[in-house]
Structures are given as C-alpha cells and as structure tokens.
Write a protein that holds these residues in place. Structure first.
Motif, PDB file in Angstrom:
ATOM      1  N   SER A  43      31.761 -54.061  74.296  1.00 56.96           N
ATOM      2  CA  SER A  43      32.060 -54.458  75.680  1.00 56.96           C
ATOM      3  C   SER A  43      30.938 -54.057  76.647  1.00 56.96           C
ATOM      4  O   SER A  43      30.850 -54.590  77.745  1.00 56.96           O
ATOM      5  CB  SER A  43      33.375 -53.834  76.132  1.00 56.96           C
ATOM      6  N   ALA A  44      30.067 -53.116  76.238  1.00 59.96           N
ATOM      7  CA  ALA A  44      28.999 -52.642  77.115  1.00 59.96           C
ATOM      8  C   ALA A  44      27.670 -53.347  76.859  1.00 59.96           C
ATOM      9  O   ALA A  44      26.694 -53.074  77.537  1.00 59.96           O
ATOM     10  CB  ALA A  44      28.812 -51.137  76.925  1.00 59.96           C
ATOM     11  N   ILE A  45      27.628 -54.263  75.907  1.00 55.55           N
ATOM     12  CA  ILE A  45      26.381 -54.940  75.532  1.00 55.55           C
ATOM     13  C   ILE A  45      26.123 -56.140  76.444  1.00 55.55           C
ATOM     14  O   ILE A  45      27.029 -56.894  76.770  1.00 55.55           O
ATOM     15  CB  ILE A  45      26.454 -55.425  74.058  1.00 55.55           C
ATOM     16  N   VAL A  46      24.854 -56.313  76.837  1.00 54.77           N
ATOM     17  CA  VAL A  46      24.427 -57.478  77.611  1.00 54.77           C
ATOM     18  C   VAL A  46      23.568 -58.333  76.695  1.00 54.77           C
ATOM     19  O   VAL A  46      22.544 -57.883  76.202  1.00 54.77           O
ATOM     20  CB  VAL A  46      23.591 -57.058  78.848  1.00 54.77           C
ATOM     21  N   TYR A  47      24.004 -59.563  76.437  1.00 56.55           N
ATOM     22  CA  TYR A  47      23.188 -60.453  75.609  1.00 56.55           C
ATOM     23  C   TYR A  47      23.316 -61.869  76.139  1.00 56.55           C
ATOM     24  O   TYR A  47      24.292 -62.236  76.762  1.00 56.55           O
ATOM     25  CB  TYR A  47      23.558 -60.368  74.133  1.00 56.55           C
ATOM     26  N   HIS A  48      22.283 -62.673  75.899  1.00 54.93           N
ATOM     27  CA  HIS A  48      22.220 -64.008  76.466  1.00 54.93           C
ATOM     28  C   HIS A  48      22.141 -65.105  75.415  1.00 54.93           C
ATOM     29  O   HIS A  48      22.004 -66.260  75.768  1.00 54.93           O
ATOM     30  CB  HIS A  48      21.004 -64.121  77.386  1.00 54.93           C
ATOM     31  N   SER A  49      22.195 -64.746  74.172  1.00 51.67           N
ATOM     32  CA  SER A  49      22.072 -65.737  73.116  1.00 51.67           C
ATOM     33  C   SER A  49      23.433 -66.012  72.502  1.00 51.67           C
ATOM     34  O   SER A  49      24.135 -65.089  72.093  1.00 51.67           O
ATOM     35  CB  SER A  49      21.113 -65.242  72.032  1.00 51.67           C
ATOM     36  N   MET A  50      23.784 -67.289  72.424  1.00 50.68           N
ATOM     37  CA  MET A  50      25.062 -67.613  71.804  1.00 50.68           C
ATOM     38  C   MET A  50      24.979 -67.517  70.285  1.00 50.68           C
ATOM     39  O   MET A  50      25.989 -67.514  69.600  1.00 50.68           O
ATOM     40  CB  MET A  50      25.514 -69.013  72.218  1.00 50.68           C
ATOM     41  N   TYR A  51      23.766 -67.394  69.743  1.00 49.90           N
ATOM     42  CA  TYR A  51      23.588 -67.307  68.300  1.00 49.90           C
ATOM     43  C   TYR A  51      23.406 -65.879  67.819  1.00 49.90           C
ATOM     44  O   TYR A  51      23.361 -65.633  66.628  1.00 49.90           O
ATOM     45  CB  TYR A  51      22.365 -68.133  67.876  1.00 49.90           C
ATOM     46  N   LEU A  52      23.304 -64.940  68.745  1.00 53.70           N
ATOM     47  CA  LEU A  52      23.078 -63.548  68.393  1.00 53.70           C
ATOM     48  C   LEU A  52      24.384 -62.885  67.977  1.00 53.70           C
ATOM     49  O   LEU A  52      25.386 -62.978  68.682  1.00 53.70           O
ATOM     50  CB  LEU A  52      22.481 -62.805  69.591  1.00 53.70           C
ATOM     51  N   ASP A  53      24.347 -62.220  66.852  1.00 54.97           N
ATOM     52  CA  ASP A  53      25.506 -61.478  66.382  1.00 54.97           C
ATOM     53  C   ASP A  53      25.278 -60.004  66.691  1.00 54.97           C
ATOM     54  O   ASP A  53      24.201 -59.465  66.429  1.00 54.97           O
ATOM     55  CB  ASP A  53      25.695 -61.694  64.880  1.00 54.97           C
ATOM     56  N   ILE A  54      26.271 -59.342  67.242  1.00 62.49           N
ATOM     57  CA  ILE A  54      26.154 -57.930  67.606  1.00 62.49           C
ATOM     58  C   ILE A  54      26.570 -57.083  66.409  1.00 62.49           C
ATOM     59  O   ILE A  54      27.624 -57.306  65.819  1.00 62.49           O
ATOM     60  CB  ILE A  54      27.046 -57.612  68.822  1.00 62.49           C
ATOM     61  N   PRO A  55      25.748 -56.081  66.052  1.00 56.78           N
ATOM     62  CA  PRO A  55      26.093 -55.240  64.901  1.00 56.78           C
ATOM     63  C   PRO A  55      27.287 -54.334  65.188  1.00 56.78           C
ATOM     64  O   PRO A  55      27.697 -54.168  66.343  1.00 56.78           O
ATOM     65  CB  PRO A  55      24.816 -54.425  64.669  1.00 56.78           C
ATOM     66  N   LEU A  56      27.805 -53.717  64.158  1.00 58.73           N
ATOM     67  CA  LEU A  56      28.935 -52.798  64.291  1.00 58.73           C
ATOM     68  C   LEU A  56      28.478 -51.387  64.633  1.00 58.73           C
ATOM     69  O   LEU A  56      29.228 -50.615  65.210  1.00 58.73           O
ATOM     70  CB  LEU A  56      29.734 -52.760  62.986  1.00 58.73           C
ATOM     71  N   PHE A  57      27.242 -51.056  64.234  1.00 57.70           N
ATOM     72  CA  PHE A  57      26.726 -49.711  64.480  1.00 57.70           C
ATOM     73  C   PHE A  57      25.205 -49.729  64.588  1.00 57.70           C
ATOM     74  O   PHE A  57      24.545 -50.661  64.161  1.00 57.70           O
ATOM     75  CB  PHE A  57      27.157 -48.743  63.372  1.00 57.70           C
ATOM     76  N   TYR A  58      24.681 -48.659  65.225  1.00 54.10           N
ATOM     77  CA  TYR A  58      23.237 -48.495  65.368  1.00 54.10           C
ATOM     78  C   TYR A  58      22.714 -47.643  64.234  1.00 54.10           C
ATOM     79  O   TYR A  58      23.364 -46.676  63.827  1.00 54.10           O
ATOM     80  CB  TYR A  58      22.889 -47.791  66.691  1.00 54.10           C
ATOM     81  N   ILE A  59      21.528 -47.977  63.749  1.00 52.01           N
ATOM     82  CA  ILE A  59      20.830 -47.155  62.764  1.00 52.01           C
ATOM     83  C   ILE A  59      19.392 -46.948  63.250  1.00 52.01           C
ATOM     84  O   ILE A  59      18.862 -47.758  64.004  1.00 52.01           O
ATOM     85  CB  ILE A  59      20.836 -47.788  61.359  1.00 52.01           C
ATOM     86  N   ASP A  60      18.793 -45.836  62.844  1.00 54.52           N
ATOM     87  CA  ASP A  60      17.408 -45.566  63.221  1.00 54.52           C
ATOM     88  C   ASP A  60      16.515 -46.673  62.676  1.00 54.52           C
ATOM     89  O   ASP A  60      16.657 -47.094  61.529  1.00 54.52           O
ATOM     90  CB  ASP A  60      16.948 -44.221  62.666  1.00 54.52           C
ATOM     91  N   LYS A  61      15.580 -47.136  63.518  1.00 56.14           N
ATOM     92  CA  LYS A  61      14.659 -48.196  63.111  1.00 56.14           C
ATOM     93  C   LYS A  61      13.229 -47.696  63.229  1.00 56.14           C
ATOM     94  O   LYS A  61      12.851 -47.117  64.235  1.00 56.14           O
ATOM     95  CB  LYS A  61      14.812 -49.427  64.014  1.00 56.14           C
TER      96      LYS A  61
END
Length: 133
Positions: A43-61
């Motif tokens: 609910s706190a994510i800002v995204y503008h792509s209708m094709y973007l899938d939001i992950p379930l969790f963050y991992i170190d990159k």
C-alpha cells in the motif's frame, strides 16, 4: 581506533559477505518469505507501470557504481526506506555508491552557489547601466 574509511570498508565487506551466504535462488515474487527478508508494504509503494509486478519482500541487491565501477550492496532496509518512506518510484534502483552520490551532491551545491553569485554580479535590465547605453 579505526578511521571512517576503515569502518566503511568493513561494512562494505560484511554486506558483500552476507549476500554471498544467502540463497540466490530465492524469488521475491513467490512465497515463502525467508526469515532474513524484509516484507513489502504494497500500500506504500508508488509505481506507474501497469506491467510491473511488486515483489513480496526486499532482498539485498549487489550493483556496480555507474561512476567509479566499485561493487556495492543496496540493502533491503535501504530499499524499504526508498520505496515506502521516501516514496521513490518502484521502477528505479540504486546506480551510484555513497561517495559518488555525495560528490555529485557537492558539485550541484557548488554550481548553484556559483550561479547565485553570478546573478548578483550581472546588472538588472532596468538598472541605470542599461538606460544610459
């Protein structure tokens, strides 16, 4: 007593080691969520792509700095702050290390200060200087 440079080097080394120990086959778009991962507040994510899938969790990159080429780690905690607190676009990722970001910020501040000083030196078009010519 260690210098700041030594402490930063140790932190960087430990982050890279931590990434190396973790399971790299983990898919952040599928359950189960590992105990070391940080869950995403969708609910706190800002995204503008209708094709973007939001992950379930963050991992170190791990990423390479665009300017200096050093290997850096964008931690899950930093990602959570960027996407959920600072409301950064979800389509963005880290591309510069801390020292390169600080250098660029310092250059922008210096450039702005220089432009402000130059603006003070240039006479205004309505001043007596322009009326007499």
């Amino acid at each position: 007593m260690k210098s700041g440079k030594q402490k930063k080097a140790e932190i960087k080394k430990s982050r890279l080691a931590r990434i190396g120990k973790r399971d790299t086959t983990v898919d952040p778009y599928k359950y189960p969520i590992p105990e070391w991962a940080i869950p995403v507040d969708r609910s706190a994510i800002v995204y503008h792509s209708m094709y973007l899938d939001i992950p379930l969790f963050y991992i170190d990159k791990e990423f390479q700095c665009k300017d200096c080429g050093s290997s850096e780690v964008w931690t899950a905690k930093q990602q959570k702050w960027w996407y959920e607190i600072a409301k950064g676009y979800f389509e963005t990722t880290a591309i510069r290390c801390r020292s390169c970001r600080d250098r660029r910020k310092k250059m922008r501040v210096e450039k702005k200060r220089h432009m402000e000083e130059m603006a003070k030196k240039v006479p205004h078009p309505n001043s007596a200087f322009f009326k007499n010519t």
